[in-house]
Structure formats: C-alpha cells, structure tokens
Design a protein around this motif. Structure first.
Motif, mmCIF file in Angstrom:
data_model
loop_
_atom_site.group_PDB
_atom_site.id
_atom_site.type_symbol
_atom_site.label_atom_id
_atom_site.label_comp_id
_atom_site.label_asym_id
_atom_site.label_seq_id
_atom_site.Cartn_x
_atom_site.Cartn_y
_atom_site.Cartn_z
ATOM 1 N N PRO A 249 48.188 88.453 55.114
ATOM 2 C CA PRO A 249 48.943 89.257 54.141
ATOM 3 C C PRO A 249 50.253 88.587 53.692
ATOM 4 O O PRO A 249 50.635 88.684 52.532
ATOM 5 N N MET A 250 50.917 87.878 54.623
ATOM 6 C CA MET A 250 52.156 87.189 54.262
ATOM 7 C C MET A 250 51.866 86.093 53.238
ATOM 8 O O MET A 250 52.571 85.962 52.235
ATOM 9 N N SER A 251 50.833 85.311 53.476
ATOM 10 C CA SER A 251 50.461 84.234 52.567
ATOM 11 C C SER A 251 50.085 84.784 51.198
ATOM 12 O O SER A 251 50.485 84.246 50.158
ATOM 13 N N ASN A 252 49.316 85.870 51.183
ATOM 14 C CA ASN A 252 48.916 86.491 49.913
ATOM 15 C C ASN A 252 50.131 86.988 49.136
ATOM 16 O O ASN A 252 50.187 86.855 47.910
ATOM 17 N N LEU A 253 51.086 87.577 49.830
ATOM 18 C CA LEU A 253 52.287 88.083 49.171
ATOM 19 C C LEU A 253 53.090 86.935 48.563
ATOM 20 O O LEU A 253 53.492 86.998 47.395
ATOM 21 N N VAL A 254 53.325 85.876 49.323
ATOM 22 C CA VAL A 254 54.083 84.737 48.810
ATOM 23 C C VAL A 254 53.340 84.095 47.637
ATOM 24 O O VAL A 254 53.939 83.783 46.603
ATOM 25 N N ALA A 255 52.025 83.929 47.768
ATOM 26 C CA ALA A 255 51.228 83.334 46.688
ATOM 27 C C ALA A 255 51.309 84.192 45.428
ATOM 28 O O ALA A 255 51.444 83.667 44.319
ATOM 29 N N GLY A 256 51.252 85.503 45.591
ATOM 30 C CA GLY A 256 51.358 86.408 44.440
ATOM 31 C C GLY A 256 52.690 86.291 43.731
ATOM 32 O O GLY A 256 52.766 86.322 42.506
ATOM 33 N N VAL A 257 53.755 86.119 44.497
ATOM 34 C CA VAL A 257 55.085 85.965 43.900
ATOM 35 C C VAL A 257 55.187 84.618 43.194
ATOM 36 O O VAL A 257 55.659 84.533 42.056
ATOM 37 N N VAL A 258 54.712 83.560 43.841
ATOM 38 C CA VAL A 258 54.773 82.218 43.247
ATOM 39 C C VAL A 258 53.957 82.167 41.954
ATOM 40 O O VAL A 258 54.385 81.577 40.959
ATOM 41 N N GLN A 259 52.800 82.815 41.945
ATOM 42 C CA GLN A 259 51.918 82.801 40.773
ATOM 43 C C GLN A 259 52.264 83.892 39.755
ATOM 44 O O GLN A 259 51.587 84.036 38.754
ATOM 45 N N LYS A 260 53.287 84.690 40.077
ATOM 46 C CA LYS A 260 53.769 85.773 39.208
ATOM 47 C C LYS A 260 52.707 86.856 38.963
ATOM 48 O O LYS A 260 52.658 87.471 37.909
ATOM 49 N N THR A 261 51.857 87.095 39.953
ATOM 50 C CA THR A 261 50.869 88.173 39.855
ATOM 51 C C THR A 261 51.268 89.376 40.697
ATOM 52 O O THR A 261 50.711 90.450 40.543
ATOM 53 N N GLN A 262 52.244 89.201 41.585
ATOM 54 C CA GLN A 262 52.714 90.268 42.469
ATOM 55 C C GLN A 262 53.742 91.122 41.738
ATOM 56 O O GLN A 262 54.652 90.597 41.100
ATOM 57 N N GLU A 263 53.589 92.444 41.828
ATOM 58 C CA GLU A 263 54.577 93.343 41.233
ATOM 59 C C GLU A 263 55.861 93.279 42.046
ATOM 60 O O GLU A 263 55.842 93.412 43.265
ATOM 61 N N MET A 264 56.969 93.042 41.354
ATOM 62 C CA MET A 264 58.269 92.906 42.009
ATOM 63 C C MET A 264 59.155 94.091 41.603
ATOM 64 O O MET A 264 59.009 94.625 40.512
ATOM 65 N N GLN A 265 60.085 94.449 42.484
ATOM 66 C CA GLN A 265 61.068 95.485 42.179
ATOM 67 C C GLN A 265 62.412 94.813 41.994
ATOM 68 O O GLN A 265 62.839 94.014 42.830
ATOM 69 N N LYS A 266 63.090 95.146 40.892
ATOM 70 C CA LYS A 266 64.413 94.563 40.659
ATOM 71 C C LYS A 266 65.404 95.144 41.658
ATOM 72 O O LYS A 266 65.403 96.328 41.941
ATOM 73 N N VAL A 267 66.255 94.273 42.172
ATOM 74 C CA VAL A 267 67.304 94.668 43.112
ATOM 75 C C VAL A 267 68.604 94.686 42.317
ATOM 76 O O VAL A 267 69.052 93.639 41.850
#
Length: 143
Positions: A78-96
C-alpha cells in the motif's frame, strides 16, 4: 523499516522522512488528514509541493498537498502504491492550507485533536443527512 528501505530504492527521486508521533505531534496534520493514532501502529503520508517556494526571500508562499494511507498500520504494498500514485499524479491529494509544525506531544494537543476530529465527524454527519433542514426559523416572517 524494511518497507522504507525498499521505497528508497524504488523511488530514488522522492525524499522520505520519518516522525515518531508517539512522542511528537504534527500540528495542522494529525486531526485533519491522518487516521487516528493507535499505539504501536505507524501511519504513512505523502506530501507533494503544489507551488511556491520554501525560500524566505520568495514572495510565493509554499503550497503543498497530502495523501495518507486511510488506516493505521503500514505495509510495503500500500505504501508503494500510494507513492506511485502521487508521483504519477493519479492519487487524489488534499491541499494543506498551512504547513504543519512539529511539536512535543502533550495531553493538551491530544485533546485538541480529539475535539477537532469530533467536530469534523459531526459536520460530515450533518452534511450526509442533507445539511440544514430547518423550516421556518427566525426569518420566515420576512419571506
């Protein structure tokens, strides 16, 4: 520890950091974006710079976003999938809205976190129930 070692190899261009949240509190992040802390269970979040600069002479304020694993406890997959999603810009992000600060964990900060979580859960519950369904009210005579 093994999962982090593998992530360092898999994502060499990503910077990784660890914070021991059993003794430190990440203000501006804990109650808002991370799952509730469970003793002995690590949590994992990925940050991404959205814009701006960390340079104090720059007029642009640093803007960042975060994605976190939804549960406490982590595993390499799950950690790898999350990082990969962020790097590939497919992961939904929340603005801080403000950069988090690290403080010593105290009972007072933990109580603040608990009350923020409760308020947020109540707001979400009200919104899922259809928001405000008050009829009439103080200004109904003006209609």
């Amino acid at each position: 520890k093994d999962a982090m070692s593998k992530l360092l190899v898999e994502f060499p261009r990503v910077t990784f950091a660890a914070v021991d949240t059993s003794v430190l509190y990440v203000k501006g992040l804990e109650a808002e974006y991370l799952p509730e802390m469970v003793d002995g269970q690590p949590r994992f979040a990925v940050f991404q710079k959205v814009g701006g600069s960390a340079d104090s002479s720059s007029k642009d304020r640093l803007k960042t976003s975060v994605a976190a694993l939804p549960t406490s406890g982590v595993a390499y997959g799950p950690m790898s999938n999350l990082v990969a999603g962020v790097v590939q810009k497919t992961q939904e992000m929340q603005k801080v809205p403000a950069l988090p600060t690290i403080k010593t964990r105290t009972k007072k900060l933990e109580e603040e976190e608990r009350s923020k979580r409760n308020r947020r859960q109540e707001q979400q519950k009200r919104q899922s129930e259809g928001g405000s369904t008050t009829s009439g009210g103080y200004f109904s005579d003006n209609d």
